[in-house]
Design a protein around this motif. Sequence first.
Motif, PDB file in Angstrom:
ATOM      1  N   VAL A 293      34.179  35.862  38.950  1.00 27.27           N
ATOM      2  CA  VAL A 293      34.578  36.541  40.186  1.00 27.27           C
ATOM      3  C   VAL A 293      36.083  36.823  40.192  1.00 27.27           C
ATOM      4  O   VAL A 293      36.510  37.932  40.539  1.00 27.27           O
ATOM      5  N   ALA A 294      36.883  35.847  39.783  1.00 29.38           N
ATOM      6  CA  ALA A 294      38.338  36.028  39.805  1.00 29.38           C
ATOM      7  C   ALA A 294      38.779  37.156  38.883  1.00 29.38           C
ATOM      8  O   ALA A 294      39.586  38.019  39.281  1.00 29.38           O
ATOM      9  N   VAL A 295      38.264  37.196  37.670  1.00 32.75           N
ATOM     10  CA  VAL A 295      38.656  38.253  36.729  1.00 32.75           C
ATOM     11  C   VAL A 295      38.183  39.613  37.227  1.00 32.75           C
ATOM     12  O   VAL A 295      38.918  40.605  37.161  1.00 32.75           O
ATOM     13  N   ALA A 296      36.975  39.687  37.747  1.00 31.20           N
ATOM     14  CA  ALA A 296      36.454  40.955  38.259  1.00 31.20           C
ATOM     15  C   ALA A 296      37.289  41.458  39.433  1.00 31.20           C
ATOM     16  O   ALA A 296      37.621  42.650  39.509  1.00 31.20           O
TER      17      ALA A 296
ATOM     18  N   ALA B  45      35.704  51.549  37.113  1.00 33.42           N
ATOM     19  CA  ALA B  45      36.544  50.376  37.386  1.00 33.42           C
ATOM     20  C   ALA B  45      35.689  49.197  37.819  1.00 33.42           C
ATOM     21  O   ALA B  45      35.903  48.063  37.362  1.00 33.42           O
ATOM     22  N   GLY B  46      34.714  49.435  38.671  1.00 34.13           N
ATOM     23  CA  GLY B  46      33.813  48.362  39.083  1.00 34.13           C
ATOM     24  C   GLY B  46      32.953  47.877  37.927  1.00 34.13           C
ATOM     25  O   GLY B  46      32.704  46.686  37.779  1.00 34.13           O
ATOM     26  N   TRP B  47      32.496  48.813  37.116  1.00 35.16           N
ATOM     27  CA  TRP B  47      31.650  48.468  35.967  1.00 35.16           C
ATOM     28  C   TRP B  47      32.437  47.615  34.972  1.00 35.16           C
ATOM     29  O   TRP B  47      31.971  46.564  34.524  1.00 35.16           O
ATOM     30  N   THR B  48      33.640  48.066  34.624  1.00 32.59           N
ATOM     31  CA  THR B  48      34.441  47.307  33.663  1.00 32.59           C
ATOM     32  C   THR B  48      34.931  45.986  34.238  1.00 32.59           C
ATOM     33  O   THR B  48      35.246  45.064  33.480  1.00 32.59           O
ATOM     34  N   ALA B  49      34.984  45.881  35.553  1.00 34.72           N
ATOM     35  CA  ALA B  49      35.365  44.607  36.162  1.00 34.72           C
ATOM     36  C   ALA B  49      34.331  43.535  35.835  1.00 34.72           C
ATOM     37  O   ALA B  49      34.690  42.399  35.504  1.00 34.72           O
ATOM     38  N   LEU B  50      33.050  43.879  35.902  1.00 30.78           N
ATOM     39  CA  LEU B  50      32.024  42.900  35.561  1.00 30.78           C
ATOM     40  C   LEU B  50      32.037  42.615  34.059  1.00 30.78           C
ATOM     41  O   LEU B  50      31.827  41.474  33.647  1.00 30.78           O
ATOM     42  N   ILE B  51      32.295  43.614  33.247  1.00 31.87           N
ATOM     43  CA  ILE B  51      32.366  43.386  31.805  1.00 31.87           C
ATOM     44  C   ILE B  51      33.485  42.396  31.486  1.00 31.87           C
ATOM     45  O   ILE B  51      33.287  41.428  30.745  1.00 31.87           O
TER      46      ILE B  51
ATOM     47  N   LEU C 292      24.625  44.924  33.412  1.00 32.53           N
ATOM     48  CA  LEU C 292      24.545  44.771  34.870  1.00 32.53           C
ATOM     49  C   LEU C 292      25.745  45.351  35.618  1.00 32.53           C
ATOM     50  O   LEU C 292      25.767  45.340  36.851  1.00 32.53           O
ATOM     51  N   GLY C 293      26.723  45.861  34.897  1.00 32.03           N
ATOM     52  CA  GLY C 293      27.952  46.343  35.516  1.00 32.03           C
ATOM     53  C   GLY C 293      27.782  47.518  36.446  1.00 32.03           C
ATOM     54  O   GLY C 293      28.621  47.746  37.314  1.00 32.03           O
ATOM     55  N   TRP C 294      26.714  48.259  36.288  1.00 27.27           N
ATOM     56  CA  TRP C 294      26.502  49.400  37.188  1.00 27.27           C
ATOM     57  C   TRP C 294      26.381  48.924  38.632  1.00 27.27           C
ATOM     58  O   TRP C 294      26.740  49.670  39.556  1.00 27.27           O
ATOM     59  N   LEU C 295      25.924  47.692  38.835  1.00 29.05           N
ATOM     60  CA  LEU C 295      25.808  47.172  40.207  1.00 29.05           C
ATOM     61  C   LEU C 295      27.186  47.009  40.851  1.00 29.05           C
ATOM     62  O   LEU C 295      27.386  47.396  42.008  1.00 29.05           O
TER      63      LEU C 295
ATOM     64  N   GLY D 141      29.832  48.539  39.810  1.00 30.96           N
ATOM     65  CA  GLY D 141      30.389  49.890  39.860  1.00 30.96           C
ATOM     66  C   GLY D 141      29.965  50.620  41.112  1.00 30.96           C
ATOM     67  O   GLY D 141      30.785  51.270  41.778  1.00 30.96           O
ATOM     68  N   VAL D 142      28.700  50.524  41.446  1.00 27.67           N
ATOM     69  CA  VAL D 142      28.197  51.158  42.670  1.00 27.67           C
ATOM     70  C   VAL D 142      28.844  50.526  43.902  1.00 27.67           C
ATOM     71  O   VAL D 142      29.188  51.218  44.860  1.00 27.67           O
ATOM     72  N   ALA D 143      29.036  49.204  43.868  1.00 31.99           N
ATOM     73  CA  ALA D 143      29.678  48.532  45.001  1.00 31.99           C
ATOM     74  C   ALA D 143      31.116  49.008  45.176  1.00 31.99           C
ATOM     75  O   ALA D 143      31.554  49.274  46.300  1.00 31.99           O
ATOM     76  N   ALA D 144      31.843  49.140  44.077  1.00 33.03           N
ATOM     77  CA  ALA D 144      33.224  49.629  44.160  1.00 33.03           C
ATOM     78  C   ALA D 144      33.259  51.074  44.639  1.00 33.03           C
ATOM     79  O   ALA D 144      34.130  51.455  45.420  1.00 33.03           O
TER      80      ALA D 144
END
Length: 180
Positions: free
Chosen positions: A79-82, A104-110, A153-156, A158-161
């Motif tokens: 969570v912190a890194v994302a 940006a949201g997608w790469t945050a989860l990656i 799972l990063g698309w989730l 990404g959609v939130a962002a």
Amino acid sequence: MRLPGIERAAAAVAGVCLLLALLLGLTPLRTAFTAHEGMTLVPSALGVPFALPALRTVPFGSTGWTPLLCEDFAVAVLVAVAVVRVRRHVRRHRRAGRLRRLLAGWTALIAGAAAAGAWRGMVTARMVESGPAGWVGYVVVGAAFGAVWGLVLGWLTGVAALAAGSEQPRSAAGSGPGGD
């Protein structure tokens, strides 16, 4: 209402990350997933951490409290890194387009999953009392498989962002040179 100083996109990504961790921590869901998608367990048989870290309040099966606390810490790392990744994006690119916000949201989860996977790899290396090469191997493989799960799972996030949008600076929100 939102917390002061927290961008909506960062809060949305943090919420999705926590939701994913909570869902993966549910024993019935985890059992059903692994029963239907057994091939996802093959890397785990070799010592690679399974999926994203799971947030739990009680140990899974007969595991002890140490693995539980390490897994919960991995969720905090995720969570912190994302959140840091998305906040950095929002601050640097306030007027970013929709595709850029999604990515940006997608790469945050990656990034978060890779960092959490590296931590989980260190924990595994410690638990099996690995040598120096094993430590490096477990960390690298844990980060790589974490990044793969983040990619899937990063698309989730990404959609939130994307749904949270970007904030406009306060000075741009005013009615002109005279202010409000």
